[in-house]
Design an enzyme around this catalytic site. Structure first.
Site, PDB file in Angstrom:
ATOM      1  CD  GLU A 193      87.074  32.516  33.880  1.00  0.00           C
ATOM      2  OE1 GLU A 193      86.912  33.282  34.743  1.00  0.00           O
ATOM      3  OE2 GLU A 193      87.030  31.410  34.160  1.00  0.00           O
ATOM      4  CD  GLU A 234      77.885  29.262  33.582  1.00  0.00           C
ATOM      5  OE1 GLU A 234      77.821  28.142  33.920  1.00  0.00           O
ATOM      6  OE2 GLU A 234      78.778  30.027  33.459  1.00  0.00           O
ATOM      7  CE  LYS A 274      80.362  30.881  37.965  1.00  0.00           C
ATOM      8  NZ  LYS A 274      81.224  31.964  36.887  1.00  0.00           N
ATOM      9  CD  GLU A 278      81.274  35.047  40.260  1.00  0.00           C
ATOM     10  OE1 GLU A 278      81.233  34.224  39.328  1.00  0.00           O
ATOM     11  OE2 GLU A 278      82.157  35.756  40.604  1.00  0.00           O
TER      12      GLU A 278
END
Length: 496
Positions: free
Chosen positions: A298, A352, A355, A361
């Site tokens: 990642e 997202e 999340k 994030e």
């Protein structure tokens, strides 16, 4: 919002039947350099050079913690027209595994943290997980790795036992061995940078003392099985938390600032320093002479953050991820190991909205859930089927029969090996009987040094002249059929 269907170019993979049963012709188009490769060896190229390992892989993390995301089928269709050739997911979602069947895109599946304890208790539990969650989709779906947990050792969850992680990895590997899949599918586990007790200078880095026994077992397992060490590395967090002591361009892979390691290594970006810090920590365990590749499982940069977060902007996200993708394609190493490639998975494909955590994030995505780009990052593959379209983009004349209609064409898969494609060109333009004048120098479809483009033209001509049977667009797994006209400029692809 449902993404308009016309934004996706249907692609029919043709992998089922090998078409080339005749010897390959040694003839080579005039634009290519002379070859001394004899016909039998060219045939072997088609038979044996199907592995993607010589190609620079660009991976992406595909998370699904959102209530506005496109279906896995649409995601798979999109990625086939981009330079992305590896996808990592955070579970073993059967809809995703099914969607990526016959796409030519490699998949890394995950066993979630909550499953690790059960997988560690009994080898039969690992065998059952593999049998029910992965095996049914093989070989159509190209699964190349299982990520056991995610940042398991630094999750902060006291219920997660470190020893369970090691045993679960061993049990899953044993299950793969039992099925004869251990050479194709590797087992690893992604770590956060927090597994390091110290990370600077890179040459003196070491794992945290409390994790030494576990890390030693994990690294030994990886060395024994040929699996990569996976690290989630984020220069963004280092800069966000220390903006006065970390140079922004150094964090953004800008290569304008240099940091010198006491042992003489010179770093022009933080990511390379983080990778080498992990490399040193592995060496400190006594595995410096073992071959252990490092994969950045990642890395990314958010386009939006909390109020006052000056780092999380679309401009910074675009700069970082553009450079990250370029670095992944460059097939290069780090100052400590210049010749050792590092595979990279960009985080993440989508924003997202469900999340947990702060605003940042939820905003690491290259795309928004509705299909629009979060910012402009070029993922296009010029000669890929589909023309490099993004979710929210439309092809010129997308409502016309030229973009989508009853005609079909055959093109080379985006990530096929150039050596194999050159052998395909030699066959089609020789024994295959294709008129290849358009891909010779001076022809309308000639592009210097672009074997992929020439192969697509030759494959399509062969496919059209032999009746457009699906096996006429196989070429040992390097061809696929598309409804999207691959013609461009004055270069026109034939059709029936």
């Amino acid at each position: 919002m449902e993404i308009p269907q016309q934004n996706f170019i249907p692609i029919i993979p043709c992998h089922l039947r090998p078409p080339l049963s005749v010897p390959l012709s040694p003839s080579r188009p005039p634009h290519s350099s002379p070859s001394s490769i004899p016909p039998p060896l060219l045939l072997l190229l088609l038979l044996l050079l199907g592995s993607p390992h010589g190609v620079s892989a660009v991976g992406v993390n595909y998370g699904t913690l959102g209530n506005n995301l496109p279906s896995p089928k649409k995601v798979a269709q999109l990625l086939q027209s981009t330079l992305i050739d590896r996808v990592k997911i955070y579970d073993s979602n059967p809809d995703i595994l099914d969607a990526f069947a016959n796409t030519g895109i490699d998949l890394v599946v995950s066993a979630e943290n909550r499953l690790v304890a059960n997988l560690s208790k009994d080898p039969s539990a690992a065998a059952q997980w593999l049998a029910s969650r992965v095996a049914p989709f093989l070989p159509a779906t190209s699964v190349v790795a299982v990520a056991v947990g995610n940042e398991y050792l630094t999750s902060g969850d006291d219920k997660l036992e470190p020893n369970d992680l090691v045993q679960a990895m061993q049990n899953l590997h044993a299950a793969l061995v039992a099925r004869g899949l251990d050479r194709k599918i590797k087992v690893s586990t992604p770590h956060s940078m927090a597994v390091l007790g110290s990370s600077f200078p890179p040459s003196s880095s070491a794992f945290a003392m409390t994790l030494l026994p576990t890390m030693t077992s994990i690294v030994e397992f990886l060395a024994d099985t040929g699996a990569p060490f996976m690290i989630n590395a984020y220069p963004y967090f280092a800069y966000r938390d220390n903006p006065t002591s970390v140079n922004l361009e150094y964090a953004l892979l800008g290569n304008k600032t240099t940091v010198r390691d006491p042992k003489g290594y010179v770093y022009t970006n933080m990511l390379d320093a983080q990778i080498d810090a992990v490399r040193s920590a592995i060496g400190a365990l006594g595995f410096g002479n073992r071959s252990i590749e490092i994969t950045v499982s990642e890395s990314g940069w958010p386009s939006k953050g909390e109020d006052g977060d000056r780092a999380a902007t679309p401009e910074n996200a675009r700069a970082y991820n553009t450079r990250l993708i370029e670095r992944a394609q460059a097939n290069r190493g780090t100052p400590m190991r210049a010749g050792e490639r590092v595979e990279i998975f960009v985080f993440a494909l989508f924003n997202e909205n469900k999340k947990q955590g702060g605003v940042a994030e939820r905003n690491f995505g290259l795309f928004n859930g509705d299909g629009s780009k979060s910012y402009d990052v070029d993922l296009s593959c010029r000669f890929c089927s589909g023309g490099g379209l993004g979710f929210g983009e439309k092809a010129v004349g997308s409502g016309s029969a030229a973009a989508r209609g009853p005609s079909v064409w055959c093109v080379a898969k985006p990530h096929a090996e150039e050596g194999v494609l050159q052998a395909v060109v030699d066959f089609c333009c020789g024994a295959g009987g294709v008129d290849c004048r358009e891909v010779y120098e001076g022809g309308e479809c000639y592009v210097a040094g672009k074997v992929h483009a020439h192969a697509s033209y030759a494959m399509n001509a062969y496919y059209q002249m032999h009746g457009r049977n699906y096996w006429n667009c196989d070429f040992k797994g390097t061809g696929l059929v598309t409804f999207s006209d691959p013609s461009y400029g004055r270069c026109r692809y034939s059709q029936q």
